[in-house]
Design a protein around this motif. Structure first.
Motif, PDB file in Angstrom:
ATOM      1  N   SER A 291       0.847  -1.193   0.000  1.00 27.12           N
ATOM      2  CA  SER A 291       0.000   0.000   0.000  1.00 27.12           C
ATOM      3  C   SER A 291       0.881   1.240   0.000  1.00 27.12           C
ATOM      4  CB  SER A 291      -0.892   0.012   1.248  1.00 27.12           C
ATOM      5  OG  SER A 291      -0.097   0.179   2.416  1.00 27.12           O
TER       6      SER A 291
ATOM      7  N   LYS B  34       0.919   3.419   2.312  1.00 26.00           N
ATOM      8  CA  LYS B  34       1.468   3.535   3.665  1.00 26.00           C
ATOM      9  C   LYS B  34       2.678   2.632   3.843  1.00 26.00           C
ATOM     10  CE  LYS B  34      -2.624   5.092   6.220  1.00 26.00           C
ATOM     11  NZ  LYS B  34      -3.596   4.752   7.296  1.00 26.00           N
TER      12      LYS B  34
ATOM     13  N   LYS C 237      -7.760  -4.260  -2.266  1.00 30.50           N
ATOM     14  CA  LYS C 237      -7.855  -3.232  -1.224  1.00 30.50           C
ATOM     15  C   LYS C 237      -7.680  -3.887   0.136  1.00 30.50           C
ATOM     16  CE  LYS C 237     -10.692   0.256  -1.511  1.00 30.50           C
ATOM     17  NZ  LYS C 237     -11.923   1.076  -1.543  1.00 30.50           N
ATOM     18  N   ARG C 238      -7.151  -3.114   1.073  1.00 33.36           N
ATOM     19  CA  ARG C 238      -7.096  -3.500   2.474  1.00 33.36           C
ATOM     20  C   ARG C 238      -7.766  -2.380   3.241  1.00 33.36           C
ATOM     21  NH1 ARG C 238      -1.612  -3.588   3.785  1.00 33.36           N
ATOM     22  NH2 ARG C 238      -1.431  -5.706   2.960  1.00 33.36           N
ATOM     23  N   GLY C 239      -9.025  -2.578   3.608  1.00 35.15           N
ATOM     24  CA  GLY C 239      -9.803  -1.474   4.158  1.00 35.15           C
ATOM     25  C   GLY C 239     -10.031  -0.442   3.075  1.00 35.15           C
ATOM     26  N   ASN C 240      -9.593   0.799   3.318  1.00 31.95           N
ATOM     27  CA  ASN C 240      -9.714   1.854   2.312  1.00 31.95           C
ATOM     28  C   ASN C 240      -8.444   2.034   1.489  1.00 31.95           C
ATOM     29  OD1 ASN C 240     -12.367   2.562   3.007  1.00 31.95           O
ATOM     30  ND2 ASN C 240     -11.655   3.830   4.709  1.00 31.95           N
ATOM     31  N   GLU C 241      -7.441   1.210   1.749  1.00 37.54           N
ATOM     32  CA  GLU C 241      -6.146   1.369   1.072  1.00 37.54           C
ATOM     33  C   GLU C 241      -6.084   0.498  -0.185  1.00 37.54           C
ATOM     34  OE1 GLU C 241      -2.679   2.218   4.226  1.00 37.54           O
ATOM     35  OE2 GLU C 241      -3.500   0.195   4.334  1.00 37.54           O
TER      36      GLU C 241
END
Length: 257
Positions: A215, A217, A248-252
């Motif tokens: 991601s 982040k 996606k991972r959550g909103n990422e």
């Protein structure tokens, strides 16, 4: 392992293997020169980079298709842009349709700040800036032209430089610089130069330990960069088709190459 972006010495133009139709560049009258280099009221850094890059048979300030080209070597066009790719985006997009275009954009690794008087004739002080640049700074300008790297007629080179920035406390500069104006930029040294010829070259400057998928982040943590800088990088790489969204991972968003 992906190949490293090319390192080179002065005067080399990187070429892509392609069969794109290209037009020959017509001969032009030689412009007025200084030490063999064409001048157009250019600042010191631009002129010095041209001098550093030039070879004996190069032509300078060549009119072509309504533009003026910094340097022409055979059938290759070379443009030197010290900042603001937005200013030449349209020019590059048009020229690559018919010609090979090589762009030079310096990245400042080390800077010395020189203060001059309001007449610009006397140096008042000289200090080393605590800020240091690196190769990742290239994305701050590539964000304006990321798709161009996929064109077979386009290559780009990033000389890593030491420079002097000449300032004057004249009250006309930005608030960030306490109203100091930048009067000039002077080349001190070219440490090395890196040539990028395709989208895959840009992946080689990412950390080899970066997980897949990753991601923004994750990238920010791996590079120790602010999140907005990492967003620039993922935006550029997506536009270059160097990475793709895989989930996606959550909103990422998650990316892979």
């Amino acid at each position: 392992m992906l190949p490293l972006p090319g390192k080179r010495t002065a005067g080399h133009v990187s070429k892509k293997d392609n069969k794109s139709e290209q037009q020959q560049i017509p001969a032009a009258p030689a412009p007025k020169t200084s030490n063999g280099i064409g001048m157009r009221n250019e600042r010191s850094l631009h002129a010095a980079l041209k001098q550093w890059y030039a070879q004996p048979e190069d032509r300078f300030e060549v009119p072509l298709d309504g533009f003026v080209i910094d340097l022409v070597r055979g059938d290759d066009l070379v443009e030197i842009q010290t900042r603001n790719f937005s200013a030449i985006r349209g020019k590059l997009q048009e020229l690559v349709q018919k010609y090979k275009v090589h762009v030079l954009h310096p990245l400042t690794i080390e800077k010395w700040v020189v203060q001059v008087d309001k007449k610009g004739t006397e140096m008042l002080s000289r200090r080393k800036s605590p800020a240091r640049g690196n190769l990742l700074d290239l994305f701050e300008e590539m964000v304006r032209i990321p798709e161009l790297i996929n064109h077979p007629n386009f290559t780009i080179e990033f000389p890593l430089i030491r420079e002097e920035e000449v300032r004057c406390k004249d009250g006309k500069g930005s608030k960030r610089r306490k109203r100091e104006s930048i009067k000039d930029r002077r080349l001190l040294d070219v440490i090395e130069s890196r040539v990028f010829t395709c989208n895959q070259d840009f992946l080689t400057i990412l950390p080899p330990t970066l997980p897949q998928p990753f991601s923004t982040k994750c990238l920010s943590a791996a590079l120790n960069l602010p999140l907005h800088r990492s967003r620039q990088i993922t935006y550029c790489l997506r536009k270059m088709d160097a990475i793709v969204v895989v989930g996606k991972r959550g909103n990422e968003l998650l990316y892979e190459w």
